[in-house]
Design a protein around this motif. Structure first.
Motif, mmCIF file in Angstrom:
data_model
loop_
_atom_site.group_PDB
_atom_site.id
_atom_site.type_symbol
_atom_site.label_atom_id
_atom_site.label_comp_id
_atom_site.label_asym_id
_atom_site.label_seq_id
_atom_site.Cartn_x
_atom_site.Cartn_y
_atom_site.Cartn_z
ATOM 1 N N THR A 129 -2.943 -12.761 -3.040
ATOM 2 C CA THR A 129 -2.625 -11.857 -1.842
ATOM 3 C C THR A 129 -3.438 -10.445 -1.882
ATOM 4 O O THR A 129 -3.718 -10.087 -0.868
ATOM 5 C CB THR A 129 -1.236 -11.787 -1.431
ATOM 6 O OG1 THR A 129 -0.592 -11.642 -2.905
ATOM 7 C CG2 THR A 129 -0.568 -13.255 -1.094
ATOM 8 N N ASP A 167 3.876 -7.109 0.286
ATOM 9 C CA ASP A 167 4.037 -8.239 1.062
ATOM 10 C C ASP A 167 4.924 -9.097 0.609
ATOM 11 O O ASP A 167 5.150 -9.325 -0.814
ATOM 12 C CB ASP A 167 2.778 -9.026 1.221
ATOM 13 C CG ASP A 167 1.764 -8.191 2.359
ATOM 14 O OD1 ASP A 167 0.658 -8.853 2.100
ATOM 15 O OD2 ASP A 167 1.989 -7.380 2.681
ATOM 16 N N PRO A 168 6.119 -9.737 1.395
ATOM 17 C CA PRO A 168 7.015 -10.756 0.861
ATOM 18 C C PRO A 168 6.503 -11.904 -0.030
ATOM 19 O O PRO A 168 7.212 -12.145 -0.928
ATOM 20 C CB PRO A 168 7.677 -11.306 2.168
ATOM 21 C CG PRO A 168 7.353 -10.082 3.271
ATOM 22 C CD PRO A 168 6.077 -9.650 2.667
ATOM 23 N N SER A 169 5.373 -12.462 0.317
ATOM 24 C CA SER A 169 4.746 -13.454 -0.666
ATOM 25 C C SER A 169 4.392 -12.990 -1.832
ATOM 26 O O SER A 169 4.393 -13.845 -2.822
ATOM 27 C CB SER A 169 3.488 -14.163 0.487
ATOM 28 O OG SER A 169 2.664 -13.030 0.659
ATOM 29 N N THR A 170 3.989 -11.742 -1.897
ATOM 30 C CA THR A 170 3.357 -11.383 -3.158
ATOM 31 C C THR A 170 4.620 -11.145 -3.990
ATOM 32 O O THR A 170 4.633 -11.307 -5.234
ATOM 33 C CB THR A 170 2.517 -9.893 -3.039
ATOM 34 O OG1 THR A 170 1.326 -9.948 -1.999
ATOM 35 C CG2 THR A 170 2.225 -9.260 -4.313
ATOM 36 N N SER A 199 8.636 -14.794 -9.655
ATOM 37 C CA SER A 199 8.426 -15.824 -10.514
ATOM 38 C C SER A 199 7.871 -15.451 -11.862
ATOM 39 O O SER A 199 8.301 -16.159 -12.740
ATOM 40 C CB SER A 199 7.512 -16.846 -9.855
ATOM 41 O OG SER A 199 7.263 -17.987 -10.641
ATOM 42 N N ALA A 221 7.355 -12.504 -3.849
ATOM 43 C CA ALA A 221 7.901 -13.814 -4.548
ATOM 44 C C ALA A 221 7.303 -14.434 -5.437
ATOM 45 O O ALA A 221 7.997 -14.640 -6.484
ATOM 46 C CB ALA A 221 7.863 -14.829 -3.048
ATOM 47 N N GLU A 222 5.938 -14.176 -5.560
ATOM 48 C CA GLU A 222 5.140 -14.612 -6.852
ATOM 49 C C GLU A 222 5.431 -13.858 -7.872
ATOM 50 O O GLU A 222 5.699 -14.175 -9.133
ATOM 51 C CB GLU A 222 3.777 -14.526 -6.283
ATOM 52 C CG GLU A 222 2.812 -14.929 -7.734
ATOM 53 C CD GLU A 222 1.235 -15.010 -7.285
ATOM 54 O OE1 GLU A 222 0.590 -15.204 -8.180
ATOM 55 O OE2 GLU A 222 0.960 -14.756 -6.150
#
Length: 384
Positions: free
Chosen positions: A41, A272-275, A281, A277-278
């Protein structure tokens, strides 16, 4: 320049690269660089900008949008409000240190810091004519400074205190109440408080507290390198007290002109929320790695008096096996092709007893490293 010490681990790294060139399978646990790539991302976000060729200077303090995002980050994650004007985007955390010390440290004044600590800290102070006054720390304070140690070692020539939480090389955190007490002691002495927070985000089982929770009169250094996985992008940030905004901007204009534009544009996607989240993890994976390495080092007979609570390092006492951790590291590399960092890189206090291992490689590779270290130890029974 005679007073600027080298990175001793670079000799280990250089030799490791030489061995790899001859076909040796070297396991790297010496450098504090995550093995994960930059999240897609982040990398993909700037591809259209590269294609356009429109890559110009930014303001010296950084892109307005990125500074706004950092302000939001402090509000969301720490419940702390800072002004955009206090945020300076820098070429890595190293650039943040240069600005913080450059605008606040006078020649011949002392900065208190822990021994062991990140090796560049003393050199940053020396570059501006100051003196790094290192205070030996051990397991009694989780290898961190304390309010009592600061009070005990403060003198008329002291200008401030530099701390890191989580720390390099030990990965330990300063407890919230102790951090507040330390800042108050320095405040009472009219000193500057510098808080290295570049490993925030990489914490396990606890929360890391920002120094900004205890007031706006502190310097906070942070980075996109570690948690965000952007080491080679060379981008960090600095939060300064309002009284230092104008001086810091002048200094940034003269030293850097501006931080790399592509790096700043890429960092916009870091929040970014997607970043995130990764990255969460990945944080959980680092925690699994920590537990694996910690348990196996103890099994082999290394002593670890402070289990890391953050970052991705273990500072292990190897005195059961050697009187010289630097020689231990060199011999281990030559005989078993495992690269790690000797304690001498982080100070003088009992440095000969310690090695630092970075769990920035997979558990499978660390399992192989543990097998090699065990074989190496067993080959030298006189140590045991």
């Amino acid at each position: 320049m005679d007073d600027i010490s080298p990175f001793y681990v670079m000799a280990i790294l250089e030799r490791a690269k030489q061995l790899e060139e001859t076909g040796c399978d070297v396991i790297h646990m010496e450098i504090g660089e995550p093995d994960f790539p930059t999240p897609d991302t982040i990398s993909n976000s700037i591809l259209p900008i590269i294609a356009s060729g429109q890559i110009k200077y930014t303001p010296a303090a950084g892109l307005t949008e990125l500074r706004k995002q950092i302000v939001g980050f402090y509000g969301q994650h720490y419940g702390v409000m800072v002004k955009q004007e206090q945020i300076f985007v820098t070429p890595g955390a190293s650039g943040a240190f240069l600005l913080a010390l450059g605008c606040s440290l006078n020649p011949d004044h002392k900065i208190l810091m822990a021994d062991p600590c990140y090796p560049c800290n003393s050199n940053f102070v020396r570059l501006f004519g100051g003196q790094a006054f290192t205070i030996p720390v051990d397991a009694a304070t989780d290898f961190q400074l304390s309010a009592a140690l600061i009070q005990k070692n403060w003198s008329s020539t002291c200008a401030g205190v530099l701390v890191a939480s989580p720390s390099n090389p030990t990965g330990t955190l300063i407890p919230e109440d102790e951090l507040g007490k330390m800042i108050q002691v320095v405040r009472q002495q009219n000193g500057a408080f510098y808080s290295d927070e570049i490993y925030h985000g990489l914490v396990y089982g606890k929360n890391a507290n920002t120094a900004l929770q205890f007031g706006q009169d502190v310097f906070v250094i942070n980075s996109f390198s570690k948690f965000f996985g952007m080491t080679g992008w060379r981008i960090g940030w600095l939060v300064v007290p309002e009284a230092y905004i104008e001086a810091t901007e002048r200094l940034a204009q003269n030293i850097f002109i501006a931080t790399g534009t592509l790096s700043q544009l890429a960092a916009l996607a870091a929040f970014d929320p997607s970043t995130l989240a990764e990255l969460e993890s990945r944080r959980r994976e680092f925690e699994r790695r920590r537990d694996f390495l910690y348990d196996n080092l103890l099994r082999l007979g290394f002593m670890i008096t402070a289990k890391p609570e953050g970052a991705f390092y273990i500072y292990a006492d190897c005195s059961r096996f050697t009187r010289d951790s630097n020689q231990f590291a060199q011999d281990l590399l030559e005989e078993e092709y495992v690269a790690l960092t000797p304690g001498k890189d982080f100070g003088k206090h009992n440095a000969h007893k310690y090695i630092r291992l970075a769990y920035t490689t997979s558990i499978e590779r660390m399992a192989e490293a543990i097998a090699r270290i065990e074989r190496f130890i067993n080959r030298h029974p006189s140590w045991q």
